[in-house]
Motif scaffolding. Structure first.
Motif, PDB file in Angstrom:
ATOM      1  N   LYS A 135    -119.327 -57.484  -1.024  1.00  0.00           N
ATOM      2  CA  LYS A 135    -119.152 -58.550  -2.010  1.00  0.00           C
ATOM      3  C   LYS A 135    -117.906 -59.389  -1.726  1.00  0.00           C
ATOM      4  CE  LYS A 135    -120.291 -58.024  -6.379  1.00  0.00           C
ATOM      5  NZ  LYS A 135    -120.412 -57.497  -7.749  1.00  0.00           N
ATOM      6  N   THR A 136    -116.812 -58.717  -1.340  1.00  0.00           N
ATOM      7  CA  THR A 136    -115.578 -59.459  -1.099  1.00  0.00           C
ATOM      8  C   THR A 136    -115.710 -60.354   0.132  1.00  0.00           C
ATOM      9  OG1 THR A 136    -114.360 -57.604  -2.028  1.00  0.00           O
ATOM     10  CG2 THR A 136    -113.073 -59.228  -0.827  1.00  0.00           C
ATOM     11  N   TRP A 185    -106.904 -47.787   0.622  1.00  0.00           N
ATOM     12  CA  TRP A 185    -106.793 -47.323  -0.760  1.00  0.00           C
ATOM     13  C   TRP A 185    -105.385 -46.796  -0.974  1.00  0.00           C
ATOM     14  CZ3 TRP A 185    -110.842 -46.957  -4.529  1.00  0.00           C
ATOM     15  CH2 TRP A 185    -112.054 -47.492  -4.097  1.00  0.00           C
ATOM     16  N   ASP A 215    -117.421 -60.468 -11.994  1.00  0.00           N
ATOM     17  CA  ASP A 215    -117.011 -59.187 -11.394  1.00  0.00           C
ATOM     18  C   ASP A 215    -115.735 -59.500 -10.622  1.00  0.00           C
ATOM     19  OD1 ASP A 215    -116.763 -56.684 -10.332  1.00  0.00           O
ATOM     20  OD2 ASP A 215    -118.365 -56.914  -8.865  1.00  0.00           O
ATOM     21  N   GLN A 216    -114.610 -59.407 -11.307  1.00  0.00           N
ATOM     22  CA  GLN A 216    -113.356 -59.970 -10.793  1.00  0.00           C
ATOM     23  C   GLN A 216    -112.849 -59.321  -9.506  1.00  0.00           C
ATOM     24  OE1 GLN A 216    -111.135 -62.002 -14.491  1.00  0.00           O
ATOM     25  NE2 GLN A 216    -110.219 -60.148 -13.752  1.00  0.00           N
ATOM     26  N   ASN A 217    -113.190 -58.050  -9.318  1.00  0.00           N
ATOM     27  CA  ASN A 217    -112.610 -57.354  -8.172  1.00  0.00           C
ATOM     28  C   ASN A 217    -113.681 -56.736  -7.274  1.00  0.00           C
ATOM     29  OD1 ASN A 217    -110.181 -56.629  -6.860  1.00  0.00           O
ATOM     30  ND2 ASN A 217    -110.318 -54.547  -7.658  1.00  0.00           N
ATOM     31  N   SER A 218    -114.928 -57.203  -7.449  1.00  0.00           N
ATOM     32  CA  SER A 218    -116.065 -56.751  -6.623  1.00  0.00           C
ATOM     33  C   SER A 218    -116.264 -55.240  -6.699  1.00  0.00           C
ATOM     34  CB  SER A 218    -115.875 -57.193  -5.165  1.00  0.00           C
ATOM     35  OG  SER A 218    -115.779 -58.589  -5.074  1.00  0.00           O
ATOM     36  N   ASP A 219    -116.287 -54.707  -7.906  1.00  0.00           N
ATOM     37  CA  ASP A 219    -116.450 -53.260  -8.079  1.00  0.00           C
ATOM     38  C   ASP A 219    -117.793 -52.881  -8.703  1.00  0.00           C
ATOM     39  OD1 ASP A 219    -113.742 -52.675  -7.230  1.00  0.00           O
ATOM     40  OD2 ASP A 219    -113.112 -53.560  -9.124  1.00  0.00           O
ATOM     41  N   TYR A 220    -118.545 -53.879  -9.186  1.00  0.00           N
ATOM     42  CA  TYR A 220    -119.827 -53.612  -9.834  1.00  0.00           C
ATOM     43  C   TYR A 220    -120.949 -53.945  -8.865  1.00  0.00           C
ATOM     44  CZ  TYR A 220    -123.830 -53.910 -12.908  1.00  0.00           C
ATOM     45  OH  TYR A 220    -125.076 -53.720 -13.470  1.00  0.00           O
ATOM     46  N   ASN A 221    -121.930 -53.056  -8.781  1.00  0.00           N
ATOM     47  CA  ASN A 221    -123.061 -53.270  -7.883  1.00  0.00           C
ATOM     48  C   ASN A 221    -124.283 -53.651  -8.720  1.00  0.00           C
ATOM     49  OD1 ASN A 221    -125.238 -53.041  -6.117  1.00  0.00           O
ATOM     50  ND2 ASN A 221    -124.279 -51.392  -4.954  1.00  0.00           N
ATOM     51  N   ALA A 255    -119.077 -42.643  -3.772  1.00  0.00           N
ATOM     52  CA  ALA A 255    -117.812 -43.329  -3.473  1.00  0.00           C
ATOM     53  C   ALA A 255    -117.981 -44.235  -2.250  1.00  0.00           C
ATOM     54  CB  ALA A 255    -116.707 -42.313  -3.222  1.00  0.00           C
ATOM     55  N   GLU A 300    -125.299 -60.646 -12.955  1.00  0.00           N
ATOM     56  CA  GLU A 300    -123.840 -60.506 -13.006  1.00  0.00           C
ATOM     57  C   GLU A 300    -123.200 -61.788 -13.539  1.00  0.00           C
ATOM     58  OE1 GLU A 300    -122.114 -58.640  -9.448  1.00  0.00           O
ATOM     59  OE2 GLU A 300    -120.789 -60.357  -9.455  1.00  0.00           O
ATOM     60  N   LEU A 331    -109.913 -40.208  -0.575  1.00  0.00           N
ATOM     61  CA  LEU A 331    -110.491 -40.338  -1.921  1.00  0.00           C
ATOM     62  C   LEU A 331    -111.008 -38.992  -2.424  1.00  0.00           C
ATOM     63  CD1 LEU A 331    -112.349 -43.743  -1.521  1.00  0.00           C
ATOM     64  CD2 LEU A 331    -110.575 -43.251  -3.209  1.00  0.00           C
ATOM     65  N   THR A 361    -117.870 -48.904  -9.684  1.00  0.00           N
ATOM     66  CA  THR A 361    -117.035 -47.929  -8.971  1.00  0.00           C
ATOM     67  C   THR A 361    -115.571 -48.233  -9.251  1.00  0.00           C
ATOM     68  OG1 THR A 361    -118.680 -47.757  -7.205  1.00  0.00           O
ATOM     69  CG2 THR A 361    -116.471 -46.936  -6.716  1.00  0.00           C
ATOM     70  N   ALA A 362    -114.850 -47.264  -9.809  1.00  0.00           N
ATOM     71  CA  ALA A 362    -113.446 -47.482 -10.153  1.00  0.00           C
ATOM     72  C   ALA A 362    -112.624 -47.704  -8.884  1.00  0.00           C
ATOM     73  CB  ALA A 362    -112.906 -46.280 -10.915  1.00  0.00           C
ATOM     74  N   PRO A 363    -111.882 -48.803  -8.796  1.00  0.00           N
ATOM     75  CA  PRO A 363    -111.088 -49.050  -7.594  1.00  0.00           C
ATOM     76  C   PRO A 363    -109.759 -48.309  -7.591  1.00  0.00           C
ATOM     77  CG  PRO A 363    -110.881 -50.892  -9.082  1.00  0.00           C
ATOM     78  CD  PRO A 363    -111.830 -49.935  -9.726  1.00  0.00           C
ATOM     79  N   ASN A 398    -120.074 -51.543  -1.260  1.00  0.00           N
ATOM     80  CA  ASN A 398    -120.367 -52.653  -2.175  1.00  0.00           C
ATOM     81  C   ASN A 398    -119.179 -53.608  -2.275  1.00  0.00           C
ATOM     82  OD1 ASN A 398    -121.845 -54.009  -4.428  1.00  0.00           O
ATOM     83  ND2 ASN A 398    -120.140 -53.179  -5.625  1.00  0.00           N
ATOM     84  N   LYS A 399    -117.989 -53.018  -2.409  1.00  0.00           N
ATOM     85  CA  LYS A 399    -116.782 -53.836  -2.530  1.00  0.00           C
ATOM     86  C   LYS A 399    -116.547 -54.649  -1.253  1.00  0.00           C
ATOM     87  CE  LYS A 399    -111.975 -53.357  -3.965  1.00  0.00           C
ATOM     88  NZ  LYS A 399    -112.125 -53.885  -5.326  1.00  0.00           N
ATOM     89  N   ALA A 448    -112.660 -44.370  -7.065  1.00  0.00           N
ATOM     90  CA  ALA A 448    -114.001 -44.237  -6.471  1.00  0.00           C
ATOM     91  C   ALA A 448    -114.993 -43.503  -7.365  1.00  0.00           C
ATOM     92  CB  ALA A 448    -113.953 -43.593  -5.085  1.00  0.00           C
ATOM     93  N   ASP A 449    -114.627 -43.196  -8.605  1.00  0.00           N
ATOM     94  CA  ASP A 449    -115.592 -42.646  -9.558  1.00  0.00           C
ATOM     95  C   ASP A 449    -116.644 -43.695  -9.912  1.00  0.00           C
ATOM     96  OD1 ASP A 449    -114.568 -40.135  -9.787  1.00  0.00           O
ATOM     97  OD2 ASP A 449    -113.783 -40.367 -11.813  1.00  0.00           O
ATOM     98  N   SER A 450    -117.778 -43.217 -10.409  1.00  0.00           N
ATOM     99  CA  SER A 450    -118.873 -44.105 -10.798  1.00  0.00           C
ATOM    100  C   SER A 450    -119.033 -44.149 -12.310  1.00  0.00           C
ATOM    101  CB  SER A 450    -120.203 -43.591 -10.214  1.00  0.00           C
ATOM    102  OG  SER A 450    -120.131 -43.484  -8.829  1.00  0.00           O
ATOM    103  N   TRP A 470    -120.835 -36.982  -4.950  1.00  0.00           N
ATOM    104  CA  TRP A 470    -119.728 -37.819  -5.434  1.00  0.00           C
ATOM    105  C   TRP A 470    -119.199 -38.679  -4.283  1.00  0.00           C
ATOM    106  CZ3 TRP A 470    -114.764 -38.840  -4.089  1.00  0.00           C
ATOM    107  CH2 TRP A 470    -114.024 -39.613  -4.991  1.00  0.00           C
ATOM    108  N   THR A 487    -120.151 -41.238 -16.625  1.00  0.00           N
ATOM    109  CA  THR A 487    -119.133 -41.439 -15.592  1.00  0.00           C
ATOM    110  C   THR A 487    -119.021 -40.150 -14.794  1.00  0.00           C
ATOM    111  OG1 THR A 487    -117.198 -40.630 -16.822  1.00  0.00           O
ATOM    112  CG2 THR A 487    -117.819 -42.934 -17.172  1.00  0.00           C
TER     113      THR A 487
END
Lengths: 163, 189
Positions: free
Chosen positions: B44-45, B86, A55-61, B34, A52, B131, A68-70, B40-41, A133-135, B30, A99
């Motif tokens: 990591k945060t 959210w 990852d500015q907003n901690s959305d990538y694993n 999610a 990595e 969600l 994951t879309a925030p 993960n978020k 929350a989409d991938s 799905w 996606t």
């Protein structure tokens, strides 16, 4: 000018009118090391870009390769996969971005005919509609031969929320 | 190990058709993905924000395994929960009863994962429900946007159903209709 909420600074502009959004979802990860044999026989390999860069907003694993879309929005996604150890039987393939809502097939081509030396890079990019929350992930696929094809270390995957 | 959201999630038949138009995975998968993204978020945060504080706090080396590190960080006396929620999620419009169960059996998570989720979200279970509902709402809106335009160009359809559920029924009943899984099965690489 600095605009912030209680937790983060989310927009800054400096005296030169340069705008930064340090909490805007954006990531870049590279592959880092060449894999073992992952495709070649039609296997769809979900590429795990473990290295990595940001990852500015901690959305990538970086353990799964999944972003994951925030928030619901439009995301610019780019993936580049370089394949090595191609053989004569590997006559078709694709790097595509999967996606939750859509699959973006691109770079579908005759792999060996183009490679001539066993190395070939495929890029894939899209502006994707993603719901919260989409991938999204980048997939490598080479067909019609043995499972000997490797994902080369220079491969990468990136994304950013654009609007 | 803990089982969450075992009470399930129900949707209507039109909700299901709208999701199937776009998703190639099941609605439960799905939601599982999610939940993985939420986790993960959170992990990591928390690590990004609190690791340096934890290094000052502990006399020991820092565990590299998040299953050990997250509970240790959260147990620090000065740790403050984030209470994130959210935002901007919408609800689906529907005419018919929600009678199709899609989260049978709920989801299993490890205890340390629940610690991370509770430390980051004010109510992660409710967020997951919201969600899923938002996902259905977004896909129904997208379906409407996609097919209202098509029907307007199609002279065999003199009218367009007003409610999205009726539109979904009309479109998916067409003999030429294919959802994403059916369309992608035809692509040969």
């Amino acid at each position: 000018m600095v605009t912030r909420n209680s937790q983060n600074t989310y927009i800054t502009t400096d005296t030169n009118n340069q705008v930064l959004m340090p909490a805007q979802p954006a990531f870049l990860a590279t592959h880092g090391a060449t894999t073992g044999s992952v495709t070649g026989d039609g296997t769809n390999y979900n590429v795990i870009f473990a290295n990595e860069i940001f990852d500015q907003n901690s959305d990538y694993n970086n353990a799964t390769g999944i972003f994951t879309a925030p928030v619901t929005g439009r995301y610019l996604l780019n993936g580049a996969v370089c394949y090595s150890n191609l053989g004569a039987a590997h006559t078709s393939g694709s790097t595509y971005i999967y996606t939750s809502n859509r699959t973006y097939y691109s770079s579908i081509m005759n792999a060996y005919a183009v490679s001539t030396g066993g190395l070939l890079g495929f890029t894939s990019g899209c502006t994707a509609d993603m719901d919260a929350a989409d991938s999204a992930l980048c997939v490598a696929l080479i067909n019609n031969g043995a499972k000997t094809v490797q994902v080369y270390q220079s491969s990468y995957f990136s994304g950013v929320l654009i609007c | 190990m803990k089982n969450i959201c075992a009470s399930g999630f129900k949707l209507s038949i039109q909700d299901k058709k709208a999701l199937e138009h776009y998703l190639v995975v099941s609605p439960k998968q799905w939601a599982q993905d999610a939940l993985a993204g939420m986790l993960n978020k959170a992990v990591k945060t928390i690590i990004k924000d609190w690791l340096e504080t934890y290094k000052l706090y502990t006399p020991l080396d820092v565990p590299s395994n998040p299953a050990l590190l997250i509970p240790a960080i959260v147990a620090m006396p000065n740790f403050k929960p984030y209470n994130r929620k959210w935002k901007g999620l919408i609800k689906a419009s529907r005419k018919n009863q929600k009678d199709q169960e899609i989260w049978e059996g709920g989801f299993n998570i490890e205890d340390w994962q629940e610690t991370a989720l509770n430390a980051f979200y004010s109510d992660y279970r409710q967020d997951l429900y919201n969600l899923m509902e938002n996902k259905i709402a977004c896909r129904k809106e997208a379906f409407k946007h996609e097919f209202e335009q098509q029907l307007m160009r199609d002279p065999t359809h003199p009218s367009i159903p007003k409610h999205v559920d009726d539109l979904i029924d009309v479109v998916t009943a067409q003999s030429t209709y294919k959802n994403r899984a059916q369309k992608e099965a035809e692509i040969s690489i």
